[in-house]
Write a protein that holds these residues in place. Structure first.
Motif, PDB file in Angstrom:
ATOM      1  N   ALA A   6       0.837  -1.210   0.000  1.00 27.58           N
ATOM      2  CA  ALA A   6       0.000   0.000   0.000  1.00 27.58           C
ATOM      3  C   ALA A   6       0.870   1.259   0.000  1.00 27.58           C
ATOM      4  CB  ALA A   6      -0.935  -0.004   1.207  1.00 27.58           C
ATOM      5  N   LEU A   7       1.947   1.261   0.789  1.00 22.94           N
ATOM      6  CA  LEU A   7       2.854   2.406   0.819  1.00 22.94           C
ATOM      7  C   LEU A   7       3.494   2.612  -0.548  1.00 22.94           C
ATOM      8  CD1 LEU A   7       4.549   4.636   2.144  1.00 22.94           C
ATOM      9  CD2 LEU A   7       6.136   2.835   2.888  1.00 22.94           C
ATOM     10  N   TRP A   8       4.007   1.526  -1.129  1.00 22.24           N
ATOM     11  CA  TRP A   8       4.651   1.609  -2.449  1.00 22.24           C
ATOM     12  C   TRP A   8       3.680   2.162  -3.490  1.00 22.24           C
ATOM     13  CZ3 TRP A   8       9.717   0.518  -3.742  1.00 22.24           C
ATOM     14  CH2 TRP A   8      10.003   0.496  -5.112  1.00 22.24           C
ATOM     15  N   TYR A   9       2.467   1.641  -3.489  1.00 27.79           N
ATOM     16  CA  TYR A   9       1.472   2.093  -4.459  1.00 27.79           C
ATOM     17  C   TYR A   9       1.116   3.566  -4.247  1.00 27.79           C
ATOM     18  CZ  TYR A   9       0.387  -2.442  -6.593  1.00 27.79           C
ATOM     19  OH  TYR A   9       0.444  -3.611  -7.308  1.00 27.79           O
ATOM     20  N   ARG A  10       1.005   4.007  -2.984  1.00 24.52           N
ATOM     21  CA  ARG A  10       0.702   5.407  -2.704  1.00 24.52           C
ATOM     22  C   ARG A  10       1.807   6.308  -3.233  1.00 24.52           C
ATOM     23  NH1 ARG A  10       1.936   9.415   0.324  1.00 24.52           N
ATOM     24  NH2 ARG A  10       3.346   8.353   1.746  1.00 24.52           N
ATOM     25  N   VAL A  23       5.984   1.768 -11.977  1.00 27.32           N
ATOM     26  CA  VAL A  23       6.589   1.680 -10.646  1.00 27.32           C
ATOM     27  C   VAL A  23       5.894   0.591  -9.829  1.00 27.32           C
ATOM     28  CG1 VAL A  23       7.042   2.944  -8.504  1.00 27.32           C
ATOM     29  CG2 VAL A  23       7.382   4.067 -10.711  1.00 27.32           C
ATOM     30  N   LYS A  24       4.587   0.521  -9.918  1.00 31.78           N
ATOM     31  CA  LYS A  24       3.839  -0.531  -9.207  1.00 31.78           C
ATOM     32  C   LYS A  24       4.215  -1.908  -9.728  1.00 31.78           C
ATOM     33  CE  LYS A  24      -0.089   2.476  -8.296  1.00 31.78           C
ATOM     34  NZ  LYS A  24      -1.489   2.792  -8.665  1.00 31.78           N
ATOM     35  N   ASP A  25       4.360  -2.032 -11.035  1.00 32.58           N
ATOM     36  CA  ASP A  25       4.754  -3.320 -11.618  1.00 32.58           C
ATOM     37  C   ASP A  25       6.120  -3.763 -11.091  1.00 32.58           C
ATOM     38  OD1 ASP A  25       2.397  -3.394 -13.054  1.00 32.58           O
ATOM     39  OD2 ASP A  25       3.321  -2.818 -14.973  1.00 32.58           O
ATOM     40  N   CYS A  26       7.023  -2.815 -10.890  1.00 30.65           N
ATOM     41  CA  CYS A  26       8.343  -3.157 -10.342  1.00 30.65           C
ATOM     42  C   CYS A  26       8.205  -3.785  -8.959  1.00 30.65           C
ATOM     43  CB  CYS A  26       9.247  -1.926 -10.280  1.00 30.65           C
ATOM     44  SG  CYS A  26       9.849  -1.396 -11.886  1.00 30.65           S
ATOM     45  N   TRP A  27       7.312  -3.247  -8.137  1.00 27.80           N
ATOM     46  CA  TRP A  27       7.075  -3.826  -6.814  1.00 27.80           C
ATOM     47  C   TRP A  27       6.546  -5.249  -6.979  1.00 27.80           C
ATOM     48  CZ3 TRP A  27       8.018  -2.966  -1.780  1.00 27.80           C
ATOM     49  CH2 TRP A  27       7.319  -3.750  -0.854  1.00 27.80           C
ATOM     50  N   ASP A  28       5.581  -5.418  -7.871  1.00 27.53           N
ATOM     51  CA  ASP A  28       4.922  -6.711  -8.037  1.00 27.53           C
ATOM     52  C   ASP A  28       5.866  -7.807  -8.508  1.00 27.53           C
ATOM     53  OD1 ASP A  28       2.564  -5.489  -7.218  1.00 27.53           O
ATOM     54  OD2 ASP A  28       1.829  -5.192  -9.270  1.00 27.53           O
ATOM     55  N   ILE A  29       6.910  -7.437  -9.253  1.00 30.97           N
ATOM     56  CA  ILE A  29       7.835  -8.465  -9.748  1.00 30.97           C
ATOM     57  C   ILE A  29       9.140  -8.514  -8.947  1.00 30.97           C
ATOM     58  CG2 ILE A  29       6.864  -8.439 -12.073  1.00 30.97           C
ATOM     59  CD1 ILE A  29       9.374  -6.827 -12.946  1.00 30.97           C
ATOM     60  N   GLY A  30       9.213  -7.735  -7.863  1.00 27.39           N
ATOM     61  CA  GLY A  30      10.390  -7.784  -6.999  1.00 27.39           C
ATOM     62  C   GLY A  30      11.575  -6.973  -7.482  1.00 27.39           C
ATOM     63  N   GLU A  31      11.322  -5.961  -8.277  1.00 25.33           N
ATOM     64  CA  GLU A  31      12.387  -5.096  -8.802  1.00 25.33           C
ATOM     65  C   GLU A  31      12.295  -3.707  -8.166  1.00 25.33           C
ATOM     66  OE1 GLU A  31      14.958  -5.739 -10.690  1.00 25.33           O
ATOM     67  OE2 GLU A  31      14.429  -7.834 -11.015  1.00 25.33           O
ATOM     68  N   GLN A  32      12.364  -3.677  -6.824  1.00 21.31           N
ATOM     69  CA  GLN A  32      12.193  -2.437  -6.093  1.00 21.31           C
ATOM     70  C   GLN A  32      13.257  -1.401  -6.441  1.00 21.31           C
ATOM     71  OE1 GLN A  32      11.726  -5.475  -4.853  1.00 21.31           O
ATOM     72  NE2 GLN A  32       9.654  -5.391  -4.053  1.00 21.31           N
ATOM     73  N   GLU A  33      14.488  -1.827  -6.612  1.00 19.67           N
ATOM     74  CA  GLU A  33      15.561  -0.883  -6.944  1.00 19.67           C
ATOM     75  C   GLU A  33      15.258  -0.167  -8.264  1.00 19.67           C
ATOM     76  OE1 GLU A  33      17.319  -4.318  -4.565  1.00 19.67           O
ATOM     77  OE2 GLU A  33      15.962  -4.126  -6.257  1.00 19.67           O
ATOM     78  N   ALA A  56      10.824  12.482   2.246  1.00 23.23           N
ATOM     79  CA  ALA A  56      11.508  11.705   3.287  1.00 23.23           C
ATOM     80  C   ALA A  56      11.149  10.219   3.175  1.00 23.23           C
ATOM     81  CB  ALA A  56      11.161  12.246   4.669  1.00 23.23           C
ATOM     82  N   GLN A  57       9.877   9.917   2.901  1.00 23.80           N
ATOM     83  CA  GLN A  57       9.462   8.512   2.770  1.00 23.80           C
ATOM     84  C   GLN A  57      10.165   7.841   1.598  1.00 23.80           C
ATOM     85  OE1 GLN A  57       6.908   6.477   4.735  1.00 23.80           O
ATOM     86  NE2 GLN A  57       8.527   5.275   3.791  1.00 23.80           N
ATOM     87  N   ILE A  58      10.313   8.535   0.494  1.00 23.55           N
ATOM     88  CA  ILE A  58      11.036   7.972  -0.654  1.00 23.55           C
ATOM     89  C   ILE A  58      12.487   7.729  -0.278  1.00 23.55           C
ATOM     90  CG2 ILE A  58      11.845   8.422  -3.013  1.00 23.55           C
ATOM     91  CD1 ILE A  58       9.167  10.058  -3.357  1.00 23.55           C
ATOM     92  N   SER A  59      13.091   8.641   0.475  1.00 22.05           N
ATOM     93  CA  SER A  59      14.471   8.457   0.929  1.00 22.05           C
ATOM     94  C   SER A  59      14.587   7.222   1.819  1.00 22.05           C
ATOM     95  CB  SER A  59      14.958   9.706   1.669  1.00 22.05           C
ATOM     96  OG  SER A  59      16.300   9.558   2.065  1.00 22.05           O
ATOM     97  N   VAL A  60      13.601   7.008   2.678  1.00 19.50           N
ATOM     98  CA  VAL A  60      13.609   5.824   3.551  1.00 19.50           C
ATOM     99  C   VAL A  60      13.495   4.552   2.707  1.00 19.50           C
ATOM    100  CG1 VAL A  60      12.335   4.583   5.355  1.00 19.50           C
ATOM    101  CG2 VAL A  60      12.769   7.045   5.589  1.00 19.50           C
TER     102      VAL A  60
END
Length: 178
Positions: A6-10, A23-33, A56-60
């Motif tokens: 939910a945080l990633w999608y927001r 960006v959401k697709d990257c989360w879904d396939i495990g490519e967060q970097e 700040a949240q993006i930096s975290v």
């Protein structure tokens, strides 16, 4: 949907479609970097205003995925939204980015502390604690995260190396002025 998703999608929704979906697709396939890179590049390219808390949240998130050092320069170039924010990213503030040493807490005695995120309400600071390396710079990865007093002379809470997100949540939501 779990809390991390939910945080990633927001955060991804700061971008317009179809960039947000990428960006959401990257989360879904495990490519967060990769997703974090696309997010920051997209924000910059579109000059999307980013609020202080979101910056700040993006930096975290970038810290958690080992991308903070690479992405911070671009993140700092993103325009702000002009709204008051409960926290602000200190990475780009030269005076506050000085490393701090000489802490009395035993687990911090051999580490240097780098101010990272400041609470604009109460002045507390989230710092990254690093080993000072032989090449005359601090280590790439933080050893600890520290929430300090406003003048950065005492630790209020020391968290382990895998607690960047927890430390940020505590700084943001544990503010005595909130």
């Amino acid at each position: 949907m779990d809390e991390d998703t939910a945080l990633w999608y927001r955060i991804a929704d700061l971008l317009p479609e179809p960039a947000s979906k990428e960006v959401k697709d990257c989360w879904d396939i495990g490519e967060q970097e990769c997703g974090l890179g696309l997010l920051v590049e997209g924000l910059l390219a579109r000059q999307v205003p980013v609020g202080g808390a979101d910056r700040a949240q993006i930096s975290v998130l970038a810290e958690q995925w080992g991308e903070r050092e690479r992405l911070t320069p671009g993140l700092l170039r993103c325009p702000g939204d002009g709204a008051p924010a409960p926290v602000r990213l200190l990475d780009g503030d030269r005076d506050e980015a000085e490393v701090l040493t000489g802490w009395s807490e035993p687990e911090l005695a051999d580490l240097v502390l780098v101010p990272w995120i400041g609470c604009t309400r109460c002045g507390r600071v989230l710092l990254r604690a690093h080993v000072w390396e032989s090449w005359d710079d601090f280590s790439y990865l933080a050893e600890r995260y520290v929430i300090s007093t406003p003048d950065c002379d005492a630790a209020l809470r020391i968290l382990p190396s895998d607690s960047a997100g927890e430390a940020f949540v505590e700084l943001l939501h544990g503010c005595p002025e909130a």
